[in-house]
Every structure is written in structure tokens, then in C-alpha cells.
Motif scaffolding. Sequence first.
Motif, PDB file in Angstrom:
ATOM      1  N   GLY A   1      -0.980   1.605  -8.894  1.00  0.00           N
ATOM      2  CA  GLY A   1      -0.051   2.839  -8.504  1.00  0.00           C
ATOM      3  C   GLY A   1       0.309   2.580  -7.047  1.00  0.00           C
ATOM      4  N   SER A   2       0.466   1.405  -6.461  1.00  0.00           N
ATOM      5  CA  SER A   2       0.831   1.148  -5.295  1.00  0.00           C
ATOM      6  C   SER A   2       2.095   0.979  -5.083  1.00  0.00           C
ATOM      7  N   GLY A   3       2.936   0.621  -6.190  1.00  0.00           N
ATOM      8  CA  GLY A   3       4.359   0.359  -6.051  1.00  0.00           C
ATOM      9  C   GLY A   3       4.682  -1.340  -5.700  1.00  0.00           C
ATOM     10  N   LYS A   4       3.895  -2.095  -6.605  1.00  0.00           N
ATOM     11  CA  LYS A   4       4.313  -3.593  -6.471  1.00  0.00           C
ATOM     12  C   LYS A   4       5.398  -3.739  -7.122  1.00  0.00           C
ATOM     13  N   MET A   5       5.667  -3.265  -8.390  1.00  0.00           N
ATOM     14  CA  MET A   5       6.720  -3.685  -9.182  1.00  0.00           C
ATOM     15  C   MET A   5       8.069  -3.173  -8.198  1.00  0.00           C
ATOM     16  N   ALA A   6       7.855  -1.881  -7.797  1.00  0.00           N
ATOM     17  CA  ALA A   6       9.214  -1.697  -7.315  1.00  0.00           C
ATOM     18  C   ALA A   6       9.571  -2.356  -6.012  1.00  0.00           C
ATOM     19  N   VAL A   7       8.635  -2.844  -5.380  1.00  0.00           N
ATOM     20  CA  VAL A   7       8.831  -3.714  -4.100  1.00  0.00           C
ATOM     21  C   VAL A   7       9.364  -4.841  -4.844  1.00  0.00           C
ATOM     22  N   CYS A   8       9.003  -5.754  -5.724  1.00  0.00           N
ATOM     23  CA  CYS A   8       9.573  -6.823  -6.216  1.00  0.00           C
ATOM     24  C   CYS A   8      11.037  -6.581  -6.755  1.00  0.00           C
ATOM     25  N   LEU A   9      11.169  -5.470  -7.539  1.00  0.00           N
ATOM     26  CA  LEU A   9      12.603  -5.166  -7.776  1.00  0.00           C
ATOM     27  C   LEU A   9      13.592  -4.928  -6.779  1.00  0.00           C
ATOM     28  N   SER A  10      13.085  -4.069  -5.664  1.00  0.00           N
ATOM     29  CA  SER A  10      13.877  -4.131  -4.509  1.00  0.00           C
ATOM     30  C   SER A  10      14.157  -5.315  -3.692  1.00  0.00           C
ATOM     31  N   GLN A  11      13.240  -6.197  -3.986  1.00  0.00           N
ATOM     32  CA  GLN A  11      13.655  -7.502  -3.272  1.00  0.00           C
ATOM     33  C   GLN A  11      14.716  -8.409  -4.115  1.00  0.00           C
ATOM     34  N   LEU A  12      14.804  -8.105  -5.333  1.00  0.00           N
ATOM     35  CA  LEU A  12      15.825  -8.795  -6.204  1.00  0.00           C
ATOM     36  C   LEU A  12      16.936  -8.284  -5.765  1.00  0.00           C
ATOM     37  N   TYR A  13      17.054  -6.854  -5.619  1.00  0.00           N
ATOM     38  CA  TYR A  13      18.260  -6.221  -5.319  1.00  0.00           C
ATOM     39  C   TYR A  13      18.937  -6.946  -3.855  1.00  0.00           C
ATOM     40  N   GLN A  14      17.840  -6.744  -2.958  1.00  0.00           N
ATOM     41  CA  GLN A  14      18.317  -7.255  -1.499  1.00  0.00           C
ATOM     42  C   GLN A  14      18.410  -8.555  -1.581  1.00  0.00           C
ATOM     43  N   GLU A  15      17.758  -9.589  -2.194  1.00  0.00           N
ATOM     44  CA  GLU A  15      18.253 -11.077  -2.175  1.00  0.00           C
ATOM     45  C   GLU A  15      19.614 -11.318  -2.828  1.00  0.00           C
TER      46      GLU A  15
ATOM     47  N   ILE B   1       0.822  -1.149  -0.076  1.00  0.00           N
ATOM     48  CA  ILE B   1      -0.142  -0.076   0.080  1.00  0.00           C
ATOM     49  C   ILE B   1       0.900   1.305   0.068  1.00  0.00           C
ATOM     50  N   SER B   2       0.487   2.353  -0.665  1.00  0.00           N
ATOM     51  CA  SER B   2       1.183   3.391  -0.897  1.00  0.00           C
ATOM     52  C   SER B   2       0.899   4.410   0.241  1.00  0.00           C
ATOM     53  N   ALA B   3       1.998   5.033   0.871  1.00  0.00           N
ATOM     54  CA  ALA B   3       1.861   5.862   1.976  1.00  0.00           C
ATOM     55  C   ALA B   3       0.974   7.196   1.336  1.00  0.00           C
ATOM     56  N   VAL B   4       1.025   7.645  -0.010  1.00  0.00           N
ATOM     57  CA  VAL B   4       0.289   8.506  -0.554  1.00  0.00           C
ATOM     58  C   VAL B   4      -1.013   8.132  -0.374  1.00  0.00           C
ATOM     59  N   ASP B   5      -1.512   6.816  -0.807  1.00  0.00           N
ATOM     60  CA  ASP B   5      -2.751   6.554  -0.676  1.00  0.00           C
ATOM     61  C   ASP B   5      -3.405   6.639   0.515  1.00  0.00           C
ATOM     62  N   ILE B   6      -2.541   6.105   1.666  1.00  0.00           N
ATOM     63  CA  ILE B   6      -3.040   6.113   3.016  1.00  0.00           C
ATOM     64  C   ILE B   6      -3.272   7.567   3.445  1.00  0.00           C
ATOM     65  N   GLU B   7      -2.524   8.670   2.849  1.00  0.00           N
ATOM     66  CA  GLU B   7      -2.549   9.958   3.499  1.00  0.00           C
ATOM     67  C   GLU B   7      -3.969  10.617   2.868  1.00  0.00           C
ATOM     68  N   LYS B   8      -4.312  10.430   1.598  1.00  0.00           N
ATOM     69  CA  LYS B   8      -5.396  10.785   1.069  1.00  0.00           C
ATOM     70  C   LYS B   8      -6.556  10.074   1.118  1.00  0.00           C
ATOM     71  N   ASN B   9      -6.634   9.094   1.874  1.00  0.00           N
ATOM     72  CA  ASN B   9      -7.624   8.096   1.951  1.00  0.00           C
ATOM     73  C   ASN B   9      -8.301   7.551   0.768  1.00  0.00           C
ATOM     74  N   LYS B  10      -7.518   7.230  -0.288  1.00  0.00           N
ATOM     75  CA  LYS B  10      -7.930   6.891  -1.281  1.00  0.00           C
ATOM     76  C   LYS B  10      -9.007   5.570  -1.243  1.00  0.00           C
TER      77      LYS B  10
END
Length: 487
Positions: A179-193, A72-81
Amino acid sequence: MKIGFDNAKYLTIQSEHIKERIAQFGDKLYLEFGGKLYDDFHASRVLPGFQPDSKLRMLMQMKDDCEIVIVISAVDIEKNKIRGDLGITYDEDVLRLRNIFIDRGLLVSSVVITHYNGQASAVSYRERLERLGIKVYYHYTIEGYPTNVDLIDSKDGFGKNDYVETTRPLVVVTAPGPGSGKMAVCLSQLYQENQRGVKAGYAKFETFPIWNLSLKHPVNIAYEAATADLDDVNMIDPFHLEAYGKMAVNYNRDIEIFPVLNAIFEGIYGENPYKSPTDMGVNMVGNCICDDEVCCIASKDEIIRRYFSALCNVVDGKSNENEVNKISLLMKRAMITVDERRSIAAARARKEETGVPAAAIELADGTIITAKTSDLLGPSAALLLNATKHLADIDHSVQLIPQEMIEPIQRTKVQFLHGHNPRLHTDEVLVALSMLSLNDENCRKSLECLPQLNGCQAHTTVMLSEVDLKMFKRLGIGLTSDPVKKS
């Protein structure tokens, strides 16, 4: 309603294709689920025959090897999407989805809050989840994302994010909406792994746009209308065209991020196993359309529905006219006008005739039923009664709910509950109808016809209350409304 999509075929060939992709990689596969993993109502509207929980049912076949991470995006939390199809905020939907997955026997290991930049609302939400015993991680906003590849693929980019701990070979990454950032989470995990010596792969399960349909196909245009607030744009995948000499449809965010994924894969494997964003996908939806004309008609209806939804959002102050203008352009590209939706003309004609707000619905056989506002009923409540009477072959002159029963309900609403609108809403009418059905054959027959409204298209000349909107959704009625507030 007519069926345009073979759901049984889809479940079979889609699950087989995902299993093949899992086998392609080594220790772990991060599978990004685009769209909605559960209750994908958009797909069921534009592909009649597609079941809203098809993707979840397919995943159940691999539940012992997979775990789910919800993003979940912090931006969506903030604006109560809000999820437009359910009327609940994204932060509440995270908990709803988690409970659904757990009830199905699936492991939900954590929640990732993306686009985090110190937002107080995100901090509060994390604390709330942790009180419930849920693991929560932050992934930060990266300056220059997605074009600054050198920064992204470094300790100050993906390396700054929290490492999401996982235990199973298949990690499904999903979210309440786009727009929640799912792909970025996956790519970040590839880097971290990779930093931890784990060989991990990535694949994308994205229902739309459908890569093997044309850019101008109504199903793909309907996807652009559905994501008009995100400025998503369907495009020909230039990487796929260059690698294979074949046209394939993808969308701008996947194409923009491909150089980042390419750099990460080259760092891990020495080369990227994917030659294009389309290669990353495992989408077999386009191979399961069994009646293209049915899907085209349904998709055009969806584009018009999105247009009216955007108009009403502007009136409610939930959006600006940019979304309306974009969908208007998409309608021109699809060569459609609102006149193609028969219920619109019928409702407006009834309003012109009576001088009061009106409603109309097109039934499965093409019959148009209309209704108007009265002292007792709003247009949507009257429409349900008129439509079910027609389906049950009850004469229109028959009064299903007697006036002497409606008036006490109205008094309670106004005198004791301090309501301003004495007219009965759809839920109140159905409750009254249910009570009367115990002794009234017509009321019983009318109620039994409610399932036949699923998939029908309706229009009202006035914006409905939240209660009526939710009732139409539960009945599966595709609704549009003129952007006019009730007086």
C-alpha cells in the motif's frame, strides 16, 4: 521442521526469469518488488524452506546493473504505521532497509514520498532524509486514481510528480510494506521517461498471491489475511482469462490499475506488451513448492496467527473490528478454526487448571509443553525454560535458575527501576541462563536447544509485553495470544 519449498530451485529459476524480462525492453526497466525485498518473514512462514532474504540474494546477482528506489506513503508516515513483524515504524524501516542494501553493495539512489498532500510529517521526514544526504522526491495524490485514466496519464496527473533521477538500466522499486504506492511510482516514471524520449519498461515481482495456485489455496488466503487492513482481495484475473482462456489469480489493486498501465504503454509503444496484470509479473514461487501439504498446514497456522494479532490490535486500539471480521470470514473460506492450533487448547486448559495466565508450545515432533505464571516468572519466560529442558532431556523438577538469583533481579526491577511487574521477562531469563551456563552443564545444554524452537507454534492466554514479543520473533516462534491485557 518439515520443508515445503525448494529455495535453491527458486533462486535459480527466478533470477533467470527476471533477466529474460529485462532483455524484453529497451533503455530501462522499472521492476516493482511487491512484498518485502528483504526479510520476507511472511513468505518464510507460509512456505517453509523459503529464506527471508532470498529475493535480495537473487538481486545481488545483478547488482552492477541495478539501483534501488525506496517508496514510503505520506499517509503511513503521518499515522506512524508499524511493521508488525519487526515492531518499527515504516519511516524508520526505510533507513534500516537503505543501510542493509548499501552494506550489500547495492546502490540506493533515492526515496519517494507518495500520496503527498502537504502533510507536515512528510515535510519533516523529507528534511530529515535530506540532512542525511538522501535524495527525496514527492509524488502527489491524484484525484480519481486509479479510474480517472485521462487525468492520471497527463501533465496534471503523473506529469505533476517529481521526476526521479536514475542512472542504471534496472531500477528496483521497493517499500517497507504494501500500500506504499510502488506501482504508481513505476507508472509515473514510465510517463516521465517517455516525455524525455527514454524507452522504459515495467515488470512486477509480486510473491503473493501466487498466480498459478487456486483462489481457495491456503497460501493465497493467508496473503489476504496478511493484508486485511488494506482491503486487498484475491481475484481471478479477468484480462488473463479473456486473452488466454486460462485461470490466473491476481489481486484487486493490480486488476484495477491495469487500464492505466495499458493506456501508458499504448502512449509509449503504440500497444501494450502485456495482455493482463498476470503477464506483468515474474513470479516463479508457485513452481518451487515441493510439498503442498506442508505449505497448506503452515498457511492455515498463519491465518489463525493473523486472526489473533488482529484481536489484540483491537484491544490495543491499533485497529478496528473490520480487520477481525474479514479474517474470520477467510478462516471460514479456508475451513479452519482456532481448535486446529493445538497450542491454543493446551494453554487455555493449563490456565483453567491453575487459575493464572498460561502458555503452551508445540515442538517439531508434536510434543506439547505448557507453563504457568508464578511469582518469579511470567508464562512466556517459564515456557522457554520448560521447552528447552524437555529438548535437552533435563528432568522437569530441575530448577535451572535458583530462586536466590531471581530475587535480586526482581528487587532491582521494582526498587531501582520502578517497574510494576517483578516477574522476569524472557530476555532476563536467557541472560541469567547464559551466566549460569559457564559452570552449570544443564544450563548450557538448555541454551544450546534454543535453535530447535525456530518454527514452533506457541500460544499465551494473555497479551505479552513488547520485550517478550520481540524475543519470540527472534527465536522464530510463531506466537498467538488471547486478547487479554495483563492485570
